[in-house]
Motif scaffolding. Structure first.
Motif, PDB file in Angstrom:
ATOM      1  N   ALA A 156       0.912   1.702   5.312  1.00 26.02           N
ATOM      2  CA  ALA A 156       0.915   2.548   4.116  1.00 26.02           C
ATOM      3  C   ALA A 156       2.259   3.264   4.037  1.00 26.02           C
ATOM      4  CB  ALA A 156      -0.222   3.566   4.178  1.00 26.02           C
ATOM      5  N   PHE A 195      -2.321   0.024  -4.622  1.00 21.03           N
ATOM      6  CA  PHE A 195      -2.314  -1.236  -3.882  1.00 21.03           C
ATOM      7  C   PHE A 195      -1.713  -2.339  -4.748  1.00 21.03           C
ATOM      8  CE2 PHE A 195      -6.198   0.773  -1.946  1.00 21.03           C
ATOM      9  CZ  PHE A 195      -5.731   0.846  -0.643  1.00 21.03           C
ATOM     10  N   PHE A 253       0.876  -1.175   0.000  1.00 16.37           N
ATOM     11  CA  PHE A 253       0.000   0.000   0.000  1.00 16.37           C
ATOM     12  C   PHE A 253       0.914   1.227   0.000  1.00 16.37           C
ATOM     13  CE2 PHE A 253      -3.473   2.107   2.978  1.00 16.37           C
ATOM     14  CZ  PHE A 253      -3.599   3.176   2.100  1.00 16.37           C
ATOM     15  N   TRP A 282      -8.903   3.231   3.468  1.00 16.46           N
ATOM     16  CA  TRP A 282      -7.514   3.228   3.962  1.00 16.46           C
ATOM     17  C   TRP A 282      -7.472   2.694   5.394  1.00 16.46           C
ATOM     18  CZ3 TRP A 282      -7.775   4.105  -0.685  1.00 16.46           C
ATOM     19  CH2 TRP A 282      -7.924   5.325  -1.342  1.00 16.46           C
TER      20      TRP A 282
END
Length: 252
Positions: free
Chosen positions: A193, A160, A117, A183
């Motif tokens: 992330a 992604f 991510f 998210w």
């Protein structure tokens, strides 16, 4: 190995901007992509503009998916996700613009960090798509509890890797601020992330009532804390104060 990037764009009354957005995707230095344009029950000429472009360019990487009626951005993006053939999923809103090396640099970054991510920095743009010079810088990484306080992840910057994250986890909740809710859902599941702090996206902000937009943003973030995430009032207030400070600092 399939290295195709599937780019999902919900299109709703975007006739004024969609051609420029498509052209910025077509200008990418990384060329293994497909563009899924989900025309979501539009009442304008968006679908016509897209078809005219496709006919003129013979662009086989462009796919038009039409919803007979408007179902909203979350369901439109989810339809694109179901139709996507690529390993990587990226989003761009119908009025935003990518720098030419956006895909190439983001894929390189994800490969170096083995990231599932990622998101990038971006710049605010005026209604004509010209950068204002206000660049939003992003942290090197965000986990769930940090992301609750820092909603800097912007939809048109996200990518992604579906070899690392199951596609079913990437279904957007059908609620307001569905992107932020996604998210958080992914991060809550244990993923991190990774932020690429480069300005690779222009976030177009058409002239609107900024005061009403701010009030709506406040309502949405509060509802996400209380309803989507099930946070207590004290926890919601705590995260909200950090969110409000960072939201202001991104725009000043």
């Amino acid at each position: 190995m399939n290295e195709t990037v599937s780019i999902i764009v919900p299109v709703y009354n975007a006739e004024k901007y969609i051609l420029e957005t498509i052209e910025h995707v077509a200008a990418q230095t990384y060329t293994d992509w497909e563009l899924l344009l989900v025309v979501d029950g539009c009442g304008d000429g968006s679908a016509r503009v897209i078809r005219e472009y496709q006919k003129a360019r013979g662009e086989s990487r462009l796919r038009i998916l039409e919803n007979p009626e408007n179902v909203g951005a979350a369901k439109a993006r989810n339809r694109g996700l179901r139709e996507a053939a690529g390993r990587y999923i990226a989003y761009v809103d119908a009025d935003d613009l990518w720098m030419p090396d956006k895909l190439q640099e983001q894929l390189r970054f994800m490969g170096e960090r083995q990231a599932a991510f990622s998101f990038t920095g971006y710049e605010f743009a005026d209604e004509q798509g010209a950068g204002t010079g206000k660049v939003v810088h992003v942290p090197p990484r965000l986990v769930y509890r940090e992301a609750l306080k820092n909603t800097t992840i912007f939809t048109s910057t996200v990518m992604f890797d579906t070899e690392k994250i199951p596609r079913e986890l990437l279904e957007m909740p059908d609620i307001k601020s569905e992107d932020t809710a996604l998210w958080w859902k992914v991060l809550r599941s244990g993923y991190t992330a990774h932020g690429l702090d480069r300005n690779l996206v222009l976030y177009r902000r058409p002239a609107k009532s900024l005061s009403s937009n701010k009030l709506e943003a406040v309502r949405r973030i509060w509802n996400l804390y209380r309803r989507a995430e099930g946070l207590s009032v004290p926890a919601s207030v705590y995260n909200f104060l950090f969110w409000a400070w960072r939201a202001v600092m991104r725009r000043v």
